[in-house]
Write an enzyme that holds these catalytic residues in place. Structure first.
Site: not given
Ligand code: LAN
Length: 767
Positions: A485
């Site tokens: 996305d």
């Molecule tokens: C994110 C940030 C962006 C987010 C969007 C692009 C908004 C979404 O549409 C798809 C998923 C995604 C890429 C996403 C997935 C999970 C993330 C990477 C996070 C919320 C930012 C932090 C999180 C990550 C897993 C945090 C670290 C913790 C763990 C459990 C490994």
């Protein structure tokens, strides 16, 4: 660091430096019981000051707002953009707080401590500001939540308490004392969740026997094997990767046995009266303990069985020689994989959890090719994750949300038709320049990682990576992991901006756009939906192997309404601009996307949001996704049901509000925002999402839309900003995450749509 340079960083890097005059701005007066969401006051005040916001304008504004009642949506829109442009950085992105989770910085603090407490990892100022953050967010029961809005958990509390002590708080310190009381009241640290136990074992305040197996041999399984971790969601994979290395070595802080602080923690964490003999704790029996506060996804019997099997394998004498060989090879593979991840991301790493553990491995692994400076490079990338707001210094959930936020700002600006306005033109051009620089290019031309050919098929396959070239990341090109996305919103944004006179001549070449289209098309799954970073590689039953306890649905990359709407919408817009390029494939992809989005609509007409809070977020994506994939908003029954759902949740004051508990409970939390929104339980971000959805779906109830728009107008501050309310992002069902840009970009976008597309009368009333 002398002699150590990071590879090119075209744009978007966010780093806080300490400047003497700023002392005292981060204050202990922050009150989380009023609202635990900091509003990025420090950054915003600095940006506005740097912009040279003239005093006279302030006065003018005062006058204007005296006639607030007469303010039209168009005025609110312009005022909102005039404010938001001041926050834009010189390189075109908008910086902001991407904090929220409480379990991240403790991992970094542990890593800092066990690698010798070096200032280049965390200096004294940073450590002090982190302590302040922990103090500010302590809850009335003495604990800390998994994230800022969560009730206290053992996960948040144990990690924060340990970090506080490692940073220098004495056991008699008031915050520490109350924190420890919470931990002991809930059974002591043996009841914390598995990822916290991992940190405690590394630090040497829990025995590795108290931790379930994370065998690095799993990487040696053949790739076709259903249990190979390459099928996991990349974030889970990249966390269990360094864990498998460190567990495989049973890595413990080398001075644990003599370090007074470690010995003190061993006494403190398990028993109030220090009667428990640390050495006598039956660790193998404590492995599976977890406090009810933390047990969001209880470990499934299948995983329990697997864990018992692995612990038998660990003890088996017959398998001993084989195990030792496999272990050595597994660790060696994990070490190489960690190194590859470091190179591919310029030592940023995919996220904050593996950042902390990969840095420790860079310190430990003397055999890796970059051993001489790997740790130094890691240390240089620590500040990329640190953010300062009025509640102190936190470790963010990513190295920022730069590209994602810029793409929404871009689309809102174009839809507002203010992009060519003399006062906003520069803002539009800069946004475009940032997005241009942030696209991930081929290896030869990439400004991110010149030394590492991550696009070479052998490297991609070896490290289980999807194609990167042409994609857009969530944060910066140095980070380099493309996402479906983010690529889609990036593509939509550059296409939209290119329609502006001020950008037209700089528009991207068809080659670059087509590369993005390739990435998006390749990421569509067999079921027609899109997951986050990769195609769906695993099976639903994988979730039964989720060992994390605190998170839900982390094992595989699922299809999401958010990723699917964005991807389909980008294909549709690209097709309109370039009707002959891969036309049949795009048409087919859109048809399949339509069926997927419909298939995940819930019986009540809504969609569940996995990355934003929650149903209002997902309904916007769902409705827009259906329209982009060919549904007629005037006749589509699915769109009508979705609009009816939204209308049924509108608050009496015209707004919408739900909070994080919607995601956690998977049920609309109608009263949620009462805490941090307005008294009616509405909030500007939810209201904007609902309005964007309703307007896209050509909602027939124009009066309801009008009331929503009036609500946004009424909530706008004099400056043109909007208030920071509840947390608006989420991940893994159970953790909230802050998006500070949302309170600006979404109201702006909703106002823009209202003025130019939905309310014809106001659009004809001049500009
Ligand atoms: C994110 C940030 C962006 C987010 C969007 C692009 C908004 C979404 O549409 C798809 C998923 C995604 C890429 C996403 C997935 C999970 C993330 C990477 C996070 C919320 C930012 C932090 C999180 C990550 C897993 C945090 C670290 C913790 C763990 C459990 C490994």
């Amino acid at each position: 660091e002398e002699g150590v340079k990071l590879s090119g960083e075209p744009a978007g890097r966010q780093i806080w430096y300490f400047v003497e005059e700023d002392e005292g701005e981060v204050t202990a007066s922050f009150d989380p019981s009023v609202n635990p969401n900091a509003s990025d006051r420090i950054l915003r005040a600095q940006r506005v000051a740097a912009y040279g916001h003239p005093e006279e304008e302030e006065e003018e504004e005062e006058e204007e707002s005296a006639a607030a009642g007469a303010k039209s949506p168009r005025d609110a829109l312009r005022r909102g953009f005039m404010f938001y442009r001041m926050l834009q950085s010189e390189d075109g992105h908008w910086a902001g707080d991407y904090g929220g989770p409480h379990f991240l910085s403790p991992g970094l603090v542990i890593s800092w401590y066990v690698t010798g407490k070096q200032d280049r990892v965390l200096d004294a100022r940073q450590r002090e500001a982190m302590m302040l953050y922990y103090r500010n967010h302590q809850q009335s029961d003495g604990g800390w939540g998994t994230h800022i809005e969560s009730p206290s958990t053992m996960f948040g509390s144990t990690l924060t308490y340990v970090a506080l002590r490692l940073l220098g708080a004495s056991p008699t310190d008031e915050t520490a004392k109350r924190g420890l009381e919470f931990i002991l009241k809930h059974g002591g640290a043996t009841y914390t969740s598995s990822w916290a136990k991992f940190g405690l074992c590394v630090l040497g305040v829990m025995d590795w026997d108290g931790h379930e197996s994370v065998p690095p041999e799993m990487w040696l399984l053949p790739a076709w094997c259903p249990f190979h971790p390459c099928r996991m969601w990349c974030h889970a994979r990249m966390v269990y990767l360094p864990m498998s290395y460190l567990w495989g070595k049973r890595w413990v802080y080398p001075f644990a046995e003599t370090d007074e602080l470690i010995l003190a923690l061993r006494r403190e964490l398990y028993d109030a009266d220090s009667h428990v003999d640390y050495a006598a704790i039956p660790w193998t029996k404590t492995r599976s303990l977890v406090a009810p506060t933390d047990d969001y996804s209880p470990v499934h019997p299948l995983m329990r069985f697997a864990q018992r099997f692995l612990s038998w394998y660990e003890r088996s004498a017959v398998l001993g020689p084989l195990r030792r060989i496999a272990r050595r090879r597994g660790i060696a593979f994990a070490a190489q994989y960690v190194h590859a991840e470091d190179l591919q991301t310029n030592y940023v790493d995919i996220g904050p959890v593996n950042k902390a553990w990969n840095m420790l491995i860079a310190f430990d692994d003397e055999e890796r090719p970059d051993a001489a400076d790997a740790f130094a490079r890691h240390a240089l990338r620590v500040p990329d994750y640190l953010w300062v707001a009025e509640d102190g210094m936190k470790m963010q959930g990513y190295n920022g949300s730069q590209c994602w936020d810029a793409s929404f700002a871009a689309q809102a600006l174009v839809e507002s038709r203010l992009g060519d306005d003399p006062e906003l033109r520069e803002c539009a051009v800069r946004t475009f320049e940032f997005l241009e620089k942030t696209q991930i290019l081929s290896t030869e031309t990439s400004r991110a990682t010149p030394a590492w050919d991550y696009e070479a098929p052998e490297n991609r396959e070896r490290w289980f990576r999807h194609a990167s070239k042409g994609g857009w990341p969530f944060s910066t090109s140095a980070h380099g992991w493309p996402i479906s996305d983010c690529t889609a919103e990036g593509l939509k944004s550059v296409l939209a901006l290119s329609r502006l006179d001020c950008v037209k001549d700089a528009a991207l070449s068809l080659d670059r756009l087509a590369d993005a289209v390739d990435v998006i098309l390749a990421l569509q799954n067999y079921d027609g939906g899109w997951a986050t970073y990769e195609n769906n590689r695993g099976y639903g039953w994988y979730e039964a192997l989720n060992p994390s306890e605190v998170f839900g649905d982390i094992m595989i990359d699922y299809g999401y309404v958010e990723c699917s709407m964005a991807s389909a919408g980008a294909l549709k817009r690209f097709h309109l601009a370039y009707p002959t390029h891969r036309a049949n494939e795009i048409a087919k992809a859109l048809r399949r996307a339509n069926a997927f989005i419909k298939s995940i609509q819930r019986a009540d007409g809504s969609w569940y949001g996995s990355w934003g809070c929650c149903f209002t977020y997902a309904c916007w994506f769902g409705i827009e996704g259906l329209v982009d994939t060919g549904e007629d908003p005037y006749t589509s029954p699915s769109i009508k049901r979705a609009c009816d759902f939204l209308l049924s949740e509108q608050r009496p004051n015209g707004g919408w509000g739900e909070d994080f508990t919607s995601c956690f409970d998977k049920a609309y939390a109608a009263d949620g925002m009462r805490a941090y929104g307005d008294q009616c339980g509405a909030a500007v971000v939810n209201t904007s999402w609902a309005l964007l959805g309703l307007m896209c779906g050509r909602c027939a109830d124009a009066a309801a839309v009008q009331r929503g728009i009036d609500y946004l107008k009424a909530r706008q501050l004099k400056s043109g900003d909007w208030p920071q309310e509840g947390i608006s992002g989420v991940f893994n069902r159970a953790c909230g995450i802050t998006y500070t840009a949302y309170r600006n970009v979404f109201p702006l976008w909703a106002l823009a749509r209202y003025v130019n597309a939905y309310a014809p009368s106001s659009s004809s009333s001049s500009s």
